[in-house]
Write a protein that holds these residues in place. Structure first.
Motif, short mmCIF file in Angstrom:
data_model
loop_
_atom_site.label_atom_id
_atom_site.label_comp_id
_atom_site.label_asym_id
_atom_site.label_seq_id
_atom_site.Cartn_x
_atom_site.Cartn_y
_atom_site.Cartn_z
N ARG A 181 23.04 77.92 25.68
CA ARG A 181 23.38 76.55 25.29
C ARG A 181 22.95 75.54 26.35
N ILE A 182 23.07 75.94 27.61
CA ILE A 182 22.64 75.04 28.69
C ILE A 182 21.14 74.78 28.60
N ILE A 183 20.36 75.85 28.36
CA ILE A 183 18.92 75.70 28.21
C ILE A 183 18.59 74.76 27.06
N ILE A 184 19.25 74.95 25.93
CA ILE A 184 18.99 74.12 24.74
C ILE A 184 19.30 72.65 25.03
N ILE A 185 20.47 72.38 25.62
CA ILE A 185 20.90 71.00 25.85
C ILE A 185 19.99 70.30 26.87
N PHE A 186 19.75 70.96 27.99
CA PHE A 186 19.04 70.27 29.08
C PHE A 186 17.52 70.34 28.93
N GLN A 187 17.02 71.31 28.17
CA GLN A 187 15.60 71.25 27.84
C GLN A 187 15.35 70.05 26.94
N ALA A 188 16.28 69.79 26.03
CA ALA A 188 16.19 68.57 25.22
C ALA A 188 16.26 67.33 26.12
N GLY A 189 17.01 67.43 27.23
CA GLY A 189 17.11 66.31 28.16
C GLY A 189 15.78 66.00 28.83
N THR A 190 15.00 67.03 29.19
CA THR A 190 13.70 66.78 29.81
C THR A 190 12.75 66.10 28.82
N VAL A 191 12.81 66.55 27.58
CA VAL A 191 11.97 65.92 26.54
C VAL A 191 12.39 64.46 26.35
N LYS A 195 0.67 56.09 29.51
CA LYS A 195 1.94 56.47 28.90
C LYS A 195 1.83 57.76 28.09
N MET A 196 0.66 58.00 27.53
CA MET A 196 0.49 59.19 26.70
C MET A 196 0.62 60.47 27.52
N GLY A 197 0.43 60.36 28.83
CA GLY A 197 0.64 61.54 29.68
C GLY A 197 2.05 62.08 29.56
N TYR A 198 3.02 61.19 29.29
CA TYR A 198 4.41 61.62 29.14
C TYR A 198 4.64 62.41 27.86
N LEU A 199 3.71 62.36 26.93
CA LEU A 199 3.85 63.16 25.71
C LEU A 199 3.75 64.65 26.00
N THR A 200 3.25 65.00 27.18
CA THR A 200 3.20 66.41 27.59
C THR A 200 4.61 67.01 27.59
N PHE A 201 5.62 66.18 27.82
CA PHE A 201 6.99 66.67 27.85
C PHE A 201 7.45 67.21 26.50
N LEU A 202 6.72 66.89 25.44
CA LEU A 202 7.07 67.42 24.11
C LEU A 202 6.94 68.94 24.06
N PHE A 203 6.16 69.52 24.99
CA PHE A 203 6.06 70.98 25.03
C PHE A 203 7.43 71.61 25.27
N GLY A 204 8.35 70.83 25.83
CA GLY A 204 9.70 71.34 26.04
C GLY A 204 10.39 71.74 24.76
N LEU A 205 9.96 71.18 23.63
CA LEU A 205 10.55 71.55 22.34
C LEU A 205 10.22 73.00 22.00
N VAL A 206 9.04 73.45 22.38
CA VAL A 206 8.67 74.85 22.15
C VAL A 206 9.60 75.77 22.93
N SER A 207 9.85 75.41 24.18
CA SER A 207 10.76 76.18 25.02
C SER A 207 12.18 76.12 24.46
#
Length: 373
Positions: A61-71, A149-161
């Protein structure tokens, strides 16, 4: 493995620095470069919150919550990054979330694997980490060309994780230091103190290369930023190779694995310091990268052998905080004393080398008196 591919996502932000400076012409260079500093400072503080979270929530649950936080932090910068202050706020969100994800990712290995499987899984994790970091850095470079700004879209990979955690990670137990006997589990052991000090000083020394290789290349007329980029990639490649060869290294040097990693870094720095040409710098870079690649899984394998489940996450949090502290202290411990010798980059390596040698001697003595392996 998917989670580990995302663990160094913070490293993509410096790729956008040049474009950020153009977007905010009134902002100083220092204010732009302090964005990652804010992140690492927050990470250092957030590490100590890990112990509280693992007593209330499962690691899944911690991974799910805070990985969403990085995104969310990355998307905040993409949509609302109209000022440097807003980018600082984004860095705060990313730093707090990424810190907890990083701590938990290490403790998950200890929770689900035992014995000889631990260094094997940690080595595989580092391979995934290296590949993921290179992939995300290249992707950020391509996106930032379109718009910074589009460089920050790389953080969307966090959704896969995140979704890999939803569907693949076991729920796992909560961690509490209050066993049924009512006696609190002991956190501070000589092994943990050793790991904290070693990690702090090693990452402090390790920052010498990261912070100064571009200056050294320029000062010695070895090339331009393209050469620096190749050398950085070479270093990452040898971090990757070290993870592959970790089982063989462990078999060969046994309890002196951490000593071996320090020896590689020292030999690499010596080559970089005395190098008359780019090829010797490349050889030194490869050695230093291999040493770094051995150190990271070796230190976490050492933690795994001496930690119990009730202090698993808090021990990893302390190691994480020690590493961040080393990175933060680098300018004060290495750069400031080096100015007494001169302003050239080689003097920073000259200050780092004696510190690394002292650490090597201390670690060799420590391991000599360890009977367990």
């Amino acid at each position: 493995m998917v989670l580990c591919m995302y663990l160094n996502i913070e490293n993509v932000i410096p790729i956008m620095f040049s474009n950020m400076s153009q977007a905010f012409p009134n902002a100083s260079l220092i204010s732009i470069q302090q964005i990652p500093s804010v992140m690492y400072l927050v990470e250092s503080a957030a590490c100590f919150a890990g112990g509280w979270f693992v007593s209330k929530l499962s690691k899944r649950r911690i991974i799910i919550i805070f990985q969403a936080g990085t995104v969310a932090g990355g998307l905040f910068a993409y949509f609302f990054g109209t000022t440097v202050a807003m980018l600082y706020l984004s860095a705060f969100i990313i730093g707090f979330s990424a810190s907890l994800v990083s701590v938990i990712s290490r403790s998950i290995v200890v929770e689900n694997f035992t014995g000889d499987d631990v260094p094997k899984v940690i080595g595989a994790s580092q391979i995934a980490n290296s590949l993921g970091t290179m992939m995300l850095q290249m992707l950020t470079g391509y996106l930032a060309v379109i718009h910074w700004k589009m460089g920050y879209l790389t953080f969307l990979f966090g959704l896969v994780s995140l979704f890999s955690a939803v569907f693949l990670l076991p729920e796992g137990p909560l961690e509490t230091r209050e066993p049924k006997t009512g006696q609190r589990a002991k956190i501070w052991t000589r092994h943990l103190i050793h790991d904290i000090v070693l990690t702090c000083v090693f990452l402090l020394v390790n920052m010498t290369y990261t912070s100064n290789i571009s200056y050294l290349v320029t000062e010695r007329n070895l090339g331009d930023s393209v050469v620096t980029g190749y050398l950085s990639s070479l270093r990452t490649a040898f971090v990757f190779l070290a993870a592959i060869f970790l089982p063989a290294v462990l078999k060969a040097v046994k309890k002196y694995c951490l000593t071996f990693s320090l020896l590689c870094v020292i030999a690499g720095y010596l080559l970089v310091t005395v190098s008359p040409n780019v090829w010797m710098v490349a050889a030194g870079t490869a050695l230093a990268g291999f040493g770094q690649g051995i150190f990271t899984p070796a230190i976490f394998a050492h933690i795994a052998r001496h930690v119990n489940q009730s202090t698993n996450s808090i021990s990893h949090a302390m190691i994480q905080a020690a590493g961040n502290a080393g990175i933060y202290l680098y300018p004060y411990v290495i750069t400031v004393p080096s100015l007494l010798l001169g302003t050239a980059a080689v003097y920073r390596f000259a200050v780092a080398l004696p510190l690394a040698i002292v650490l090597l001697i201390a670690e060799t003595i420590y391991q000599h008196y360890q009977t367990e392996y």
